[in-house]
Design a protein around this motif. Structure first.
Motif, PDB file in Angstrom:
ATOM      1  N   VAL A  89     -58.929 -49.809  23.803  1.00  0.00           N
ATOM      2  CA  VAL A  89     -58.528 -49.489  22.434  1.00  0.00           C
ATOM      3  C   VAL A  89     -59.801 -49.475  21.611  1.00  0.00           C
ATOM      4  CG1 VAL A  89     -57.139 -50.143  20.447  1.00  0.00           C
ATOM      5  CG2 VAL A  89     -56.299 -50.619  22.758  1.00  0.00           C
ATOM      6  N   GLY A  90     -60.222 -48.286  21.146  1.00  0.00           N
ATOM      7  CA  GLY A  90     -61.515 -48.172  20.480  1.00  0.00           C
ATOM      8  C   GLY A  90     -62.619 -48.487  21.482  1.00  0.00           C
ATOM      9  N   ARG A 116     -54.763 -49.563  17.839  1.00  0.00           N
ATOM     10  CA  ARG A 116     -56.017 -49.261  17.150  1.00  0.00           C
ATOM     11  C   ARG A 116     -55.935 -49.665  15.687  1.00  0.00           C
ATOM     12  NH1 ARG A 116     -55.685 -44.605  17.930  1.00  0.00           N
ATOM     13  NH2 ARG A 116     -55.087 -43.842  15.875  1.00  0.00           N
ATOM     14  N   THR A 127     -59.883 -51.132  14.632  1.00  0.00           N
ATOM     15  CA  THR A 127     -61.095 -50.792  15.392  1.00  0.00           C
ATOM     16  C   THR A 127     -62.080 -49.968  14.571  1.00  0.00           C
ATOM     17  OG1 THR A 127     -60.066 -48.781  16.287  1.00  0.00           O
ATOM     18  CG2 THR A 127     -59.771 -50.829  17.529  1.00  0.00           C
ATOM     19  N   PRO A 156     -59.050 -41.877  16.939  1.00  0.00           N
ATOM     20  CA  PRO A 156     -58.293 -41.926  18.185  1.00  0.00           C
ATOM     21  C   PRO A 156     -58.803 -40.899  19.190  1.00  0.00           C
ATOM     22  CG  PRO A 156     -57.029 -40.802  16.485  1.00  0.00           C
ATOM     23  CD  PRO A 156     -58.255 -41.343  15.816  1.00  0.00           C
ATOM     24  N   GLN A 210     -54.063 -39.839  23.682  1.00  0.00           N
ATOM     25  CA  GLN A 210     -53.732 -41.263  23.716  1.00  0.00           C
ATOM     26  C   GLN A 210     -52.593 -41.506  24.713  1.00  0.00           C
ATOM     27  OE1 GLN A 210     -53.995 -43.177  19.566  1.00  0.00           O
ATOM     28  NE2 GLN A 210     -53.420 -41.072  19.114  1.00  0.00           N
ATOM     29  N   ASP A 256     -56.030 -45.997  23.741  1.00  0.00           N
ATOM     30  CA  ASP A 256     -56.857 -44.804  23.903  1.00  0.00           C
ATOM     31  C   ASP A 256     -57.004 -44.408  25.364  1.00  0.00           C
ATOM     32  OD1 ASP A 256     -57.432 -44.294  21.193  1.00  0.00           O
ATOM     33  OD2 ASP A 256     -58.914 -45.901  21.162  1.00  0.00           O
TER      34      ASP A 256
END
Length: 657
Positions: free
Chosen positions: A524-525, A569, A574, A578, A582, A599
């Motif tokens: 995520v990020g 996110r 973050t 994105p 995703q 992500d």
């Protein structure tokens, strides 16, 4: 370093007292069961003798009085009564304290006084079973065969025969039909059997006491003296003559018959290992899994075929070692449930209620650490069920219920969780009283709208109690708070349901282990996180168009069902855009399904759980951390707490949109 004999005795004594307690609880339900009486007597006799041998003289002296009381029951001089069983149970608690060396000096005297009263009451209050009559022939015939491994465990057959001879005039004949050929003979095995004829007025108990320590495992037939029967395989044996050896003739057929007997149990099949050694070994296995993950990453980055092959082999072996280690740490939940029989017995006597404990799913296995930490929460729940939930006998009779109230403990495995349910058939939770108490304590505003689950969940608030008065069992408002905090520390959840007049059910969901889990590694990020694989149902792709269309409602249609989802996110802030494609990881939260938008899905990951630091322990969205193959740290998501924390935020966004 050799083990301290006193420490070894303490362990053995604890197990022996556990078994005596279970036998006493069974005896309380079947007071005329002679087998249970004998079992309790043997346990007390063994504890007394072993205690004296290892220097626990106070324990031996105290246990002697309890043993003497049960010897009277065993000989039929007094009957077994519920009061006598209760006193011996209390004496068992004092024996545990004597073993640990922290027993109060005056408690033993009080218990022995109560024991004398119980024995006298039993003798005066009930008909006493008569002594087994001595046979008219004035003796007994006895056939016995010891276990094959009896001599390896310290039993000397000649000593037993000498003790029988001390009881009176006797003749002995030995059976040799089971002796194998010399080439197959193990000198530590016992293949002989004996016929003994005893003459005189000898009580049956005196004969049985000779075999008290091997009675459960041996073959024995004791009958009043009758006409002697000749046996082809019996050889007279004079045990008075020192050094006399019976002449034994063995045919080939006899030897073959002996070789067909079941193989004897090999000594040393199981060993006792301190729990802390298992914990150390588990830590080492965890470090090995982390090192293997590092090796696997290096092999796939710039390694050749040979290195990849070795890496895959080590991955396989470390996985098998991990599974084996996890199996060693798993213990049946029955070991936990069994400890509540005594609690129910004591609560029934203290409250004056008729209570029955029913258990189900005892074979379900859980990590030993979880078993140890679950005992206190379950004690609080069971005590509340007995004190607040179950009605008195008269009240149950008036309500048309069975006079005996039932507390049920059940367990079953559901994916990577174990579900433990505690239920009773009592009066149920008074919702009006819960609301009134919560409003009085300022937990909720007067008239505040709550769902049924939220209302019942108030019983876990600190200091909350609906009891009208404080008793020795409950009423201080601390028990259920302990339950909630312990379950949260175990990454578990609690659900409460209740039906007025029918009872209440509390359902605990706890992970099977706190050491190593299978996880789904996601990104995520710039951060990486682990989703427990046991909670994952499926993974989907969330296109940019679908993401834009769903703004403000965060729902996706999955096989004609709407599934809400959370954008991790945004929750984790973050600050990164994105990814174009995703993914949604659909997870189960109790009976509901929720999607987590990430992500990237990196793949499966063997996750060695590390505790959070004291600085980060209060962050409810994470249950721990793990070290990845590249040395970086990934946080493990606590799905239940994450969803609960995100719901108010989603509701605000929905209202604003």
């Amino acid at each position: 370093m050799s083990e301290d004999p006193a420490a070894a005795f303490r362990i053995e004594a604890g197990e022996l007292l556990d078994q005596v307690e279970q036998d006493l609880l069974d005896l309380g339900n079947r007071l005329d069961d002679r087998r249970l009486v004998d079992a309790v007597f043997r346990g007390l006799h063994t504890l007394k003798g072993s205690g004296a041998m290892f220097g626990f003289t106070a324990l031996a002296g105290f246990t002697h009085h309890c043993e003497s009381a049960f010897d009277k029951v065993r000989k039929g001089q007094v009957p077994a009564t519920a009061e006598l069983v209760s006193v011996i149970l209390s004496a068992g608690d004092h024996m545990r304290a004597l073993v640990d060396g922290d027993a109060p000096g005056d408690r033993g005297d009080a218990i022995l006084k109560a024991l004398s009263i119980a024995v006298a009451s039993a003798r005066n209050g009930e008909a006493v079973a008569p002594e087994p009559p001595v046979p008219s022939q004035g003796g007994w015939t006895l056939f016995f065969r010891l276990p094959v491994d009896a001599m390896r465990h310290g039993t000397n057959p000649l000593t037993l025969l000498q003790e029988l001879r001390d009881l009176g005039a006797c003749t002995v004949a030995v059976h040799t039909d089971a002796v194998p050929p010399l080439s197959q003979l193990d000198p530590t095995d016992c293949h002989l059997a004996w016929n003994v004829t005893l003459l005189g007025d000898i009580p049956r108990e005196a004969i049985e006491e000779v075999f008290i320590f091997v009675m459960d495992d041996m073959e024995i037939v004791l009958e009043p003296l009758g006409p002697p029967e000749a046996a082809d395989t019996a050889v007279p044996l004079n045990i008075d003559a020192p050094g006399v050896t019976a002449q034994v003739g063995m045919s080939t057929e006899a030897g073959e018959a002996g070789s067909d007997r079941p193989a004897t149990r090999v000594a040393g099949e199981s060993i006792r290992i301190p729990a802390e050694r298992l914990d150390i070994l588990m830590d080492r296995v965890g470090e090995l899994v982390i090192a293997q993950s590092r090796l696997s990453q290096l092999a796939h980055q710039d390694g050749g075929v040979a290195l990849r092959s070795v890496s895959e082999e080590i991955e396989r072996l470390s996985g098998e070692l991990r599974d084996t280690m996890m199996g060693l740490r798993m213990v049946p939940v029955g070991t936990l449930f069994g400890r509540f029989r005594r609690l129910i017995h004591d609560l029934a006597r203290e409250t004056g209620k008729a209570i029955e404990l029913v258990t189900d799913g005892e074979a379900t296995e859980v990590d030993k650490t979880i078993i140890e930490r679950l005992f206190d929460p379950l004690v609080h729940i069971v005590r509340n069920s007995c004190d607040h939930g179950l009605e008195a006998v008269e009240e149950r009779r008036t309500a048309g219920k069975a006079e005996v109230g039932t507390v049920r403990l059940s367990a079953h495995q559901a994916g990577g969780e174990v579900v433990i349910t505690i239920s009773d058939d009592g009066r149920g939770i008074d919702r009006a009283r819960v609301r009134a108490k919560a409003e009085a304590n300022g937990l909720i505003a007067p008239g505040q709208v709550l769902t049924d689950g939220e209302l019942l969940g108030l019983i876990f608030a600190p200091g909350f109690s609906t009891a009208a008065q404080v008793t020795s069992l409950s009423g201080r408002g601390v028990g259920m708070d302990v339950v909630k905090r312990t379950l949260e520390a175990l990454r578990g959840t609690i659900d409460v349901t209740s039906v007025d007049g029918e009872g209440s059910t509390i359902c605990l969901r706890i992970p099977l282990t706190l050491a190593i889990i299978d996880g789904l590694l996601v990104r995520v990020g710039e951060g990486r996180y682990v989703v427990p694989l046991s909670a994952v149902e499926e993974c989907l792709e969330l296109s940019r168009d679908e993401d834009l269309r769903s703004r403000g409602r965060s729902l996706i249609c999955l096989r004609d069902q709407l599934v809400p989802y959370l954008r991790l996110r945004e929750i984790f802030a973050t600050g990164t855009p994105p990814d174009p494609y995703q993914k949604i990881v659909v997870v189960s939260v109790g009976a509901e399904r929720v999607g987590l938008v990430v992500d990237q899905i990196v793949g499966n990951h063997q996750t060695v759980i590390k505790s959070m630091s004291s600085l980060h322990r209060g962050i409810g969205s994470f249950s721990g951390a793990t070290i990845l193959g590249d040395g970086n740290v990934a946080l493990i998501l606590d799905i239940g707490n994450l969803v609960d924390a995100a719901q108010p935020r989603e509701e605000r966004l929905l209202a604003a949109g």
